[in-house]
Design an enzyme around this catalytic site. Structure first.
Site, short mmCIF file in Angstrom:
data_model
loop_
_atom_site.label_atom_id
_atom_site.label_comp_id
_atom_site.label_asym_id
_atom_site.label_seq_id
_atom_site.Cartn_x
_atom_site.Cartn_y
_atom_site.Cartn_z
N THR A 266 -97.91 -47.02 62.28
CA THR A 266 -96.89 -48.18 61.94
C THR A 266 -96.61 -48.36 60.35
O THR A 266 -97.50 -47.79 59.62
CB THR A 266 -97.64 -49.39 62.57
N ARG A 267 -95.64 -48.88 60.04
CA ARG A 267 -95.28 -49.24 58.79
C ARG A 267 -95.10 -50.69 58.47
O ARG A 267 -94.65 -51.10 57.40
CB ARG A 267 -94.04 -48.35 58.25
N HIS A 271 -99.18 -57.46 64.59
CA HIS A 271 -99.34 -58.88 65.16
C HIS A 271 -99.99 -58.66 66.63
O HIS A 271 -100.31 -57.72 66.80
CB HIS A 271 -98.04 -59.56 65.18
N HIS A 274 -98.76 -56.11 69.02
CA HIS A 274 -99.02 -54.76 68.46
C HIS A 274 -100.69 -54.38 69.14
O HIS A 274 -101.00 -53.45 69.52
CB HIS A 274 -98.98 -54.57 67.19
N GLY A 359 -93.30 -46.01 70.64
CA GLY A 359 -92.74 -47.40 71.06
C GLY A 359 -91.14 -47.36 70.95
O GLY A 359 -90.68 -46.07 71.10
N ARG A 360 -90.59 -48.38 70.97
CA ARG A 360 -89.03 -48.72 71.20
C ARG A 360 -88.72 -48.27 69.56
O ARG A 360 -89.50 -48.79 68.70
CB ARG A 360 -88.92 -50.11 71.33
N HIS A 362 -88.67 -45.75 67.44
CA HIS A 362 -89.67 -45.18 66.47
C HIS A 362 -89.14 -44.69 65.30
O HIS A 362 -88.18 -44.06 65.33
CB HIS A 362 -90.64 -44.10 67.30
N ILE A 545 -71.94 -53.21 31.09
CA ILE A 545 -70.82 -53.12 31.82
C ILE A 545 -71.37 -52.24 33.09
O ILE A 545 -70.60 -52.58 34.20
CB ILE A 545 -69.94 -51.98 31.08
N LYS A 584 -64.32 -58.16 19.97
CA LYS A 584 -64.88 -57.29 18.95
C LYS A 584 -63.99 -56.24 18.66
O LYS A 584 -64.31 -55.30 17.62
CB LYS A 584 -65.89 -56.72 19.80
S1 PPS Z 1 -72.95 -49.39 29.89
O1 PPS Z 1 -71.81 -48.66 30.31
O2 PPS Z 1 -73.17 -50.49 30.87
O3 PPS Z 1 -74.13 -48.59 29.47
O4 PPS Z 1 -72.09 -50.22 28.66
P1 PPS Z 1 -73.17 -51.43 28.02
O5 PPS Z 1 -74.27 -50.99 27.35
O6 PPS Z 1 -72.79 -52.70 28.63
O7 PPS Z 1 -72.21 -51.60 26.58
C1 PPS Z 1 -72.58 -52.40 25.63
C2 PPS Z 1 -71.40 -52.78 24.69
O8 PPS Z 1 -70.83 -51.60 24.07
C3 PPS Z 1 -69.60 -51.80 23.53
N1 PPS Z 1 -69.01 -50.43 23.58
C4 PPS Z 1 -68.41 -49.92 24.66
N2 PPS Z 1 -68.26 -50.06 26.03
C5 PPS Z 1 -67.58 -49.32 26.61
N3 PPS Z 1 -67.25 -47.98 26.39
C6 PPS Z 1 -67.52 -47.57 25.04
N4 PPS Z 1 -67.30 -46.29 24.96
C7 PPS Z 1 -68.15 -48.33 24.07
N5 PPS Z 1 -68.58 -48.36 22.93
C8 PPS Z 1 -69.06 -49.50 22.51
C9 PPS Z 1 -69.05 -52.70 24.11
O9 PPS Z 1 -68.62 -53.86 23.35
C10 PPS Z 1 -70.21 -53.13 25.41
O10 PPS Z 1 -70.20 -54.61 25.11
P2 PPS Z 1 -69.68 -55.78 26.09
O11 PPS Z 1 -70.54 -56.92 26.14
O12 PPS Z 1 -69.61 -55.22 27.56
O13 PPS Z 1 -68.23 -56.04 25.50
#
Ligand code: PPS
Length: 640
Positions: A266-267, A271, A274, A359-360, A362, A545, A584
């Site tokens: 069993t895994r 009860h 069994h 059993g059933r 398995h 992401i 950004k």
């Molecule tokens: S992953 O793919 O999930 O590892 O990426 P993640 O760690 O979430 O990324 C964090 C932030 O890095 C910035 N950033 C980039 N994102 C995507 N591709 C590239 N090449 C890259 N370089 C830098 C980006 O602003 C991610 O932040 P968020 O919060 O998603 O805007």
């Protein structure tokens, strides 16, 4: 006794101190006499590695031989028990030589396979399969010499590791802490067709099958075959009084005069159904009963073995004291249904069992991606029946047991009458009751078993969970994650941790870039931390992401294996909106070619196929989005 590794185990387990009886254990297997540590016996009788029993030439072995005990037992598969542990002298020599040999750190699954190989539980195998055995097992369920064997037992390694190997090399196999456990003498190195293997062995390449998923997504791409020389068995620090090698269990049978032994596999927690089934099986074939649950690896999402074993110990009190034993099996299951059932039967034969209950459904892997069962409910029985004469262990087939209210008794479903009031609670329904803290009727289980399960599996509102946001940069993940964090703190009751993409890259993954390999590593780290938080009852909010489906799937597995919930939220804000926001200024740079490999611009994003929620922040406010997440958590039972 001093020294490290398996030698220590005897000391730790207490078995050689002559005391194996635990709190409930009128029925526990007593090995005191057999350890050769009783009056007038010396520890020299202990086998190398410390866990085999009655080595050839020992006082005990002679005694057993004189009484003809061992010869009365069923022969191991292939005729001989292949104990691969070496004597202390050879072990010392090998330890001195192996420092410069190539070395492989075993995965959790490989550690289980190694233990089974070294103790003889996989007899007649003497090591990880070579290509000829592997191919015939895959295609015909036989080893190259024709012996029945339904399941590949292979050592999978990375391309980079395999590239440096050739036939005749010796590879040191180590545990995750780097302790050398065995030496493998390489006979074959090859690249298997893993999809063909999945189709032949599991009858499917659908990743909803845990065995297929492991093979296609987790196993490494190259196989290395060869004979093993065992130095130390993998160390265990839990339930040592219930762990036995095939040699030990055989000696126990001999000592107790058990000739006919029926094993139950069993895994899951056991009860009343069994208990009734196993007792009926034992009575039916007039055999002693060995309850041998798997404590290696089972299906992801199963109840952890620590909890289960405590439940089995409670259950053991309900069996006749002299005729039943409990022993743990360190097997890594593949959930291979019929083939796995046949494999289980062969393994039990190696442990000295003459009968095996099937059993059933398995070792069933559940439903496929279309919602259908992978195997028919009695397909496993049919396969074992076909081979039982050849392999020499007899199957005891069982139908599903149901409770008949009027009779106040469990009976196999095919023995019920039309007028009977038949009661049964499925595994899913039982888990729901645990999850929601709903009463479990006395006819279904024993109060101490249910109490034990409730201790480690509290209702959902007291379990941990992970909310995993995924989506493009600028989609609004961090904003939502922050708002959710504050809402959860306002509600109280759980520690909340935020693992935002940028924060993780600053503290946990500062050395990583944005290649696929680095992104995957980053996400696995987040998954690991989230699963730890979840396991400890907290709320983890992740907001990377996470562009790749497979890696997100791995996170889900980690979190669910930790016994908590995973809520994937796809923040599906369209690329055009994210780019327009460009808080950004990274999209502008990516378009200008100043940043390479930017997700959505010149790097892929694979949208989730089946997220718990999809939120487009261009279409809904932060508060609205938070409400949707909280309602989802409420619907799933995590908040109330
Ligand atoms: S992953 O793919 O999930 O590892 O990426 P993640 O760690 O979430 O990324 C964090 C932030 O890095 C910035 N950033 C980039 N994102 C995507 N591709 C590239 N090449 C890259 N370089 C830098 C980006 O602003 C991610 O932040 P968020 O919060 O998603 O805007």
């Amino acid at each position: 006794m001093s020294g490290k590794g398996a030698d220590e185990k005897w000391t730790r387990s207490g078995r050689c101190r002559g005391e194996t009886r635990g709190p409930i254990s009128g029925k526990m297997i007593t090995l005191r006499l057999l350890c050769g540590n009783g009056p007038g016996q010396s520890q020299e009788n202990h086998p190398p590695g410390g866990r085999g029993i009655a080595p050839a030439g020992s006082v005990l072995h002679k005694r057993l031989k004189e009484k003809g005990w061992m010869s009365d037992l069923i022969a191991p598969h292939g005729g001989t028990l292949k104990d691969r542990m070496v004597d202390p002298e050879t072990r010392g020599t090998l330890r001195g030589q192996l420092v410069d040999w190539p070395s492989w750190d075993l995965t959790a699954r490989q550690l289980c396979d190694l233990e089974m190989l070294l103790t003889g539980a996989f007899s007649p195998l003497e090591g990880f399969m070579g290509k000829a055995d592997y191919e015939r097992v895959r295609d015909e369920m036989r080893l190259a010499d024709g012996t029945v064997w339904p399941m590949p037992v292979t050592l999978d390694v990375t391309e980079a590791f395999a590239d440096a190997l050739s036939s005749g090399d010796r590879v040191v196999l180590r545990n995750p802490e780097g302790v050398p456990l065995a030496v493998l003498e390489v006979s074959d190195v090859w690249r298997p067709d893993r999809v063909a293997e999945a189709k032949a062995v599991f009858g499917s390449d659908d990743r909803a099958h845990a065995g297929v998923n492991y093979l296609l997504n987790r196993a490494h791409p190259v196989y290395v075959g060869g004979r093993l020389t065992g130095l130390d068995l993998p160390a265990h620090h839990d339930f040592n009084h219930l762990r036995h090698t095939p040699g030990e269990l055989r000696a126990m049978c001999a000592e107790r005069g058990w000739r006919r032994v029926v094993a139950f596999q069993t895994r899951n927690p056991m009860h009343r159904a069994h208990q009734e089934l196993t007792l009926r099986a034992a009575r039916q074939v007039e055999a002693n009963l060995l309850i041998q649950p798997v404590v290696g690896m089972t299906r992801p999402g199963d109840i952890d073995h620590y909890t289960r074993v405590r439940c089995y110990e409670h259950l053991l009190e309900t069996y006749p004291e002299q005729t039943t034993a409990l022993s743990l099996l360190p097997l890594a299951m593949r959930m291979g249904g019929p083939r796995e059932a046949l494999w289980h039967a062969l393994i039990r034969k190696n442990y000295g069992c003459t009968h095996f209950i099937v059993g059933r459904d398995h070792a069933g892997p559940g439903k496929n991606s279309d919602g259908e069962d992978f195997y028919g409910p009695y397909e496993a029985q049919e396969l074992v029946r076909r081979y039982q004469d050849e392999i020499g262990i007899e199957m005891v087939p069982f139908q599903m047991m149901v409770y008949v209210e009027e009779r106040g008794q469990y009976v196999p479903v095919d023995e019920t009458h039309e007028t009977d009031t038949v009661l049964s609670i499925s595994g899913t329904e039982f888990r729901r009751r645990l999850r929601e803290g709903v009463d479990v009727p006395a006819w279904f289980s024993y109060p101490r078993v249910v109490e034990e399960l409730r201790r480690t599996h509290p209702p959902r509102h007291r379990q941990g969970f992970t909310v995993f946001f995924t989506g493009l940069s600028g989609a609004g993940k961090s904003t939502l994650a922050n708002a959710l964090r504050v809402k959860l703190l306002e509600m109280g009751g759980r520690a909340v941790t935020l693992l935002d993409g940028d924060i993780v890259r600053k503290h946990l993954s500062s050395e990583l870039g944005f290649s696929r390999e680095h992104r995957d590593l980053n996400i696995r780290r987040i998954g690991f931390v989230a699963s730890e938080i979840t396991k400890n009852g907290g709320a983890a909010i992740c907001a990377p992401i996470a562009p790749y489906r497979q890696t997100r799937r791995e996170v889900r597995e980690m979190v669910e294996e930790a016994g908590g919930g995973m809520i994937e939220v796809y923040v599906s804000t369209p690329l055009a909106v994210c780019e327009q926001r460009d808080r950004k200024g990274l999209y502008a740079k990516a378009r200008a070619g100043e940043i390479k490999g930017f997700t959505g611009i010149d790097d892929p994003y694979e949208p989730p196929e089946d997220p718990e929620l999809e939120i487009d922040t261009a279409q809904c406010s932060v508060d609205e989005a938070c409400q949707r997440i909280l309602l989802k958590l409420e619907a799933l039972g995590f908040v109330r």
